[in-house]
Scaffold this active site. Structure first.
Site, mmCIF file in Angstrom:
data_model
loop_
_atom_site.group_PDB
_atom_site.id
_atom_site.type_symbol
_atom_site.label_atom_id
_atom_site.label_comp_id
_atom_site.label_asym_id
_atom_site.label_seq_id
_atom_site.Cartn_x
_atom_site.Cartn_y
_atom_site.Cartn_z
ATOM 1 N N GLU A 138 5.011 20.034 -7.142
ATOM 2 C CA GLU A 138 4.343 21.207 -6.611
ATOM 3 C C GLU A 138 5.265 21.956 -5.662
ATOM 4 O O GLU A 138 6.011 21.352 -4.888
ATOM 5 C CB GLU A 138 3.042 20.798 -5.909
ATOM 6 C CG GLU A 138 1.992 20.412 -6.930
ATOM 7 C CD GLU A 138 0.828 19.656 -6.357
ATOM 8 O OE1 GLU A 138 0.883 19.247 -5.175
ATOM 9 O OE2 GLU A 138 -0.154 19.470 -7.081
ATOM 10 N N CYS A 159 7.775 26.222 0.297
ATOM 11 C CA CYS A 159 7.807 24.778 0.545
ATOM 12 C C CYS A 159 8.295 24.087 -0.729
ATOM 13 O O CYS A 159 7.633 24.166 -1.775
ATOM 14 C CB CYS A 159 6.408 24.301 0.948
ATOM 15 S SG CYS A 159 6.322 22.528 1.215
ATOM 16 N N CYS A 212 6.954 10.083 -4.409
ATOM 17 C CA CYS A 212 7.641 9.701 -3.181
ATOM 18 C C CYS A 212 7.471 8.200 -2.977
ATOM 19 O O CYS A 212 6.408 7.650 -3.279
ATOM 20 C CB CYS A 212 7.050 10.453 -1.988
ATOM 21 S SG CYS A 212 7.909 10.075 -0.435
ATOM 22 N N CYS A 255 3.168 6.991 2.671
ATOM 23 C CA CYS A 255 2.428 7.293 3.903
ATOM 24 C C CYS A 255 0.930 7.354 3.613
ATOM 25 O O CYS A 255 0.514 7.943 2.616
ATOM 26 C CB CYS A 255 2.896 8.621 4.494
ATOM 27 S SG CYS A 255 4.652 8.655 4.811
ATOM 28 N N CYS A 270 -1.017 10.748 3.122
ATOM 29 C CA CYS A 270 -0.410 11.735 2.214
ATOM 30 C C CYS A 270 -0.829 11.487 0.777
ATOM 31 O O CYS A 270 -0.727 10.372 0.262
ATOM 32 C CB CYS A 270 1.107 11.642 2.335
ATOM 33 S SG CYS A 270 1.961 12.685 1.168
ATOM 34 N N GLY A 305 8.128 14.255 -1.682
ATOM 35 C CA GLY A 305 9.369 13.500 -1.534
ATOM 36 C C GLY A 305 9.885 13.442 -0.114
ATOM 37 O O GLY A 305 9.511 14.248 0.736
ATOM 38 N N GLU A 306 10.739 12.458 0.130
ATOM 39 C CA GLU A 306 11.437 12.324 1.422
ATOM 40 C C GLU A 306 12.847 12.882 1.203
ATOM 41 O O GLU A 306 13.678 12.252 0.525
ATOM 42 C CB GLU A 306 11.454 10.843 1.828
ATOM 43 C CG GLU A 306 12.474 10.455 2.878
ATOM 44 C CD GLU A 306 12.405 11.283 4.168
ATOM 45 O OE1 GLU A 306 11.338 11.336 4.782
ATOM 46 O OE2 GLU A 306 13.458 11.869 4.551
ATOM 47 N N SER A 360 12.010 18.275 6.719
ATOM 48 C CA SER A 360 11.088 17.365 7.388
ATOM 49 C C SER A 360 11.281 15.948 6.851
ATOM 50 O O SER A 360 11.306 15.731 5.645
ATOM 51 C CB SER A 360 9.658 17.837 7.134
ATOM 52 O OG SER A 360 8.762 16.908 7.669
ATOM 53 N N SER A 393 8.246 13.657 11.140
ATOM 54 C CA SER A 393 6.814 13.339 11.098
ATOM 55 C C SER A 393 6.583 12.212 12.088
ATOM 56 O O SER A 393 6.956 11.072 11.830
ATOM 57 C CB SER A 393 6.409 12.862 9.698
ATOM 58 O OG SER A 393 6.645 13.865 8.766
ATOM 59 N N HIS A 395 3.448 11.641 14.438
ATOM 60 C CA HIS A 395 2.049 11.221 14.229
ATOM 61 C C HIS A 395 1.494 10.151 15.164
ATOM 62 O O HIS A 395 0.287 9.982 15.258
ATOM 63 C CB HIS A 395 1.792 10.810 12.772
ATOM 64 C CG HIS A 395 2.284 11.825 11.785
ATOM 65 N ND1 HIS A 395 2.245 13.173 12.026
ATOM 66 C CD2 HIS A 395 2.841 11.699 10.556
ATOM 67 C CE1 HIS A 395 2.760 13.823 11.006
ATOM 68 N NE2 HIS A 395 3.131 12.956 10.097
ATOM 69 N N CYS A 437 -0.279 20.677 4.074
ATOM 70 C CA CYS A 437 0.595 19.549 4.373
ATOM 71 C C CYS A 437 -0.059 18.211 4.025
ATOM 72 O O CYS A 437 -1.169 17.937 4.432
ATOM 73 C CB CYS A 437 0.919 19.591 5.861
ATOM 74 S SG CYS A 437 1.959 18.266 6.388
HETATM 75 S S1 SF4 Z 1 4.397 12.375 3.885
HETATM 76 FE FE1 SF4 Z 1 6.323 12.885 2.907
HETATM 77 S S2 SF4 Z 1 7.479 10.956 3.012
HETATM 78 FE FE2 SF4 Z 1 5.333 10.406 3.371
HETATM 79 S S3 SF4 Z 1 4.552 9.866 1.315
HETATM 80 FE FE3 SF4 Z 1 4.111 12.042 1.688
HETATM 81 S S4 SF4 Z 1 5.820 13.120 0.718
HETATM 82 FE FE4 SF4 Z 1 6.464 10.996 1.046
#
Ligand code: SF4
Length: 349
Positions: A89, A102, A109, A113, A116, A161-162, A193, A215, A217, A334
């Site tokens: 996306e 974005c 990923c 998390c 997410c 993704g990271e 990010s 991130s 949190h 987000c």
């Molecule tokens: S917040 Fe970012 S790093 Fe964490 S699972 Fe979602 S996409 Fe991956």
């Protein structure tokens, strides 16, 4: 095997390639104009031999848009499909007359998390630099087709993704996106990010100098690990010093993103903890009210709770912003990005 993408090279790399193949560097600007603006320009200025030669070496296909969703607030979410049918996306977020794009950096990923939507999908594969740039180009082409010229668009690497888990390709994509002879998005207009993927953070020596966001949190290791499991391998006690090593300009800050989760991370202890962590750093704390998604176990706090938490932080002299949530009606906000059967079956796609 698929040829490398034509959108993965900077203009200097094109120049070296053309010269190494015996062509005059004079043809470079015509070649690049044809590639990024209008292929018809090649017909007049670039020899057929050269075009055929490069077409045999590179892949000129952009990804396709397989689905577009437009939110009431003007946010547009694209489902972007690559040659192997994998999808990510990409989101266009309007802000006054400008847009932020974005971009995703991986299919799925691996960071898992818990807040997410993407994290529940697992890592399918890394995107190539050409695929990352391709998302930007298809989003801009979509705007152009709507007669909407995006002035000075910004880019955030905050999609699926990271980014630091795919460091080499992301770095190359940034060089292409920043290249003024190709696309020309300024370094300061781009923000990456990360959840604090330490091997990437420790390997930024040759990385382009864009803005960084972490991130965060929670200021507490154990609690943060509940949201971001990689915190167990890469704790804040190591991640923050690594972030401190990133050279910053006078008015540049690291952004610390802080999801506001009801009854979880908004107590007075959290205010104290954040002050201890960030009070002495060049930091902007970006408060983001949690965006619920189907099946999520967390809740979004009310407006009064958000305001009160923010005021306590401001009283501690922290620089604080509250991010307005955009696109949450189409799960483009987000932490909500994901492509899966559940979403499709539930009318989200
Ligand atoms: S917040 Fe970012 S790093 Fe964490 S699972 Fe979602 S996409 Fe991956």
């Amino acid at each position: 095997m698929l040829n490398p993408s034509a959108y993965s090279l900077t203009h200097l790399q094109w120049k070296d390639l053309l010269v190494s193949e015996g062509h005059s560097s004079h043809v470079l600007s015509f070649w690049l104009d044809g590639l990024y603006k209008n292929p018809e320009l090649w017909a007049r200025h670039v020899s057929q031999d050269l075009i055929q030669n490069l077409k045999a070496k590179f892949n000129f296909d952009l990804p396709t848009i397989s689905k577009t969703q437009e939110s009431e607030d003007g946010t547009v979410k694209f489902l972007v499909r690559f040659h192997d049918e994998m999808e990510v996306e990409t989101v266009l977020i309007p802000f006054h007359k400008r847009f932020t794009v974005c971009l995703s950096t991986q299919v799925g990923c691996g960071m898992n998390c818990s807040f997410c939507y993407t994290g529940t999908q697992g890592l399918k594969r890394n995107l190539t630099a050409g695929e990352i740039v391709g998302q930007y180009l298809v989003a801009m082409n979509w705007l152009k087709a709507k007669n909407n010229l995006a002035l000075n668009p910004s880019i955030v690497f905050m999609g699926q993704g990271e980014p630091l888990h795919n460091l080499t390709e992301v770095s190359q994509a940034i060089k292409v996106l920043n290249d003024t002879k190709l696309i020309g998005v300024g370094h300061r207009q781009m923000t990456l990010s990360t959840v604090g993927y330490l091997p990437g953070l420790k390997n930024l020596k040759d990385f382009p100098s864009i803005n960084f966001a972490l991130s965060l949190h929670s200021p507490f290791e154990e609690q943060r690990a509940k949201l971001i499991p990689v915190n167990e391998r890469f704790p804040l006690s190591e991640v923050l010093p690594a972030l401190d090593q990133i050279p910053l300009l006078k008015r540049q800050f690291i952004t610390y993103e802080y999801l506001l989760i009801k009854d979880f991370n908004m107590s007075d202890e959290h205010v104290e903890g954040l002050h201890t962590l960030l009070g002495h750093r060049k930091a902007i704390l970006n408060l983001i009210p949690f965006n619920p998604f189907p099946g999520s176990k967390w809740e979004r706090p009310g407006i009064e709770e958000i305001e009160s938490f923010k005021e306590k932080l401001v009283a501690k002299k922290l620089r604080v912003m509250v991010r307005t949530t955009k696109g949450d009606d189409i799960l483009a906000a987000c932490g909500q990005l994901k492509v899966n059967k559940f979403a499709r079956n539930n009318g989200i796609y």
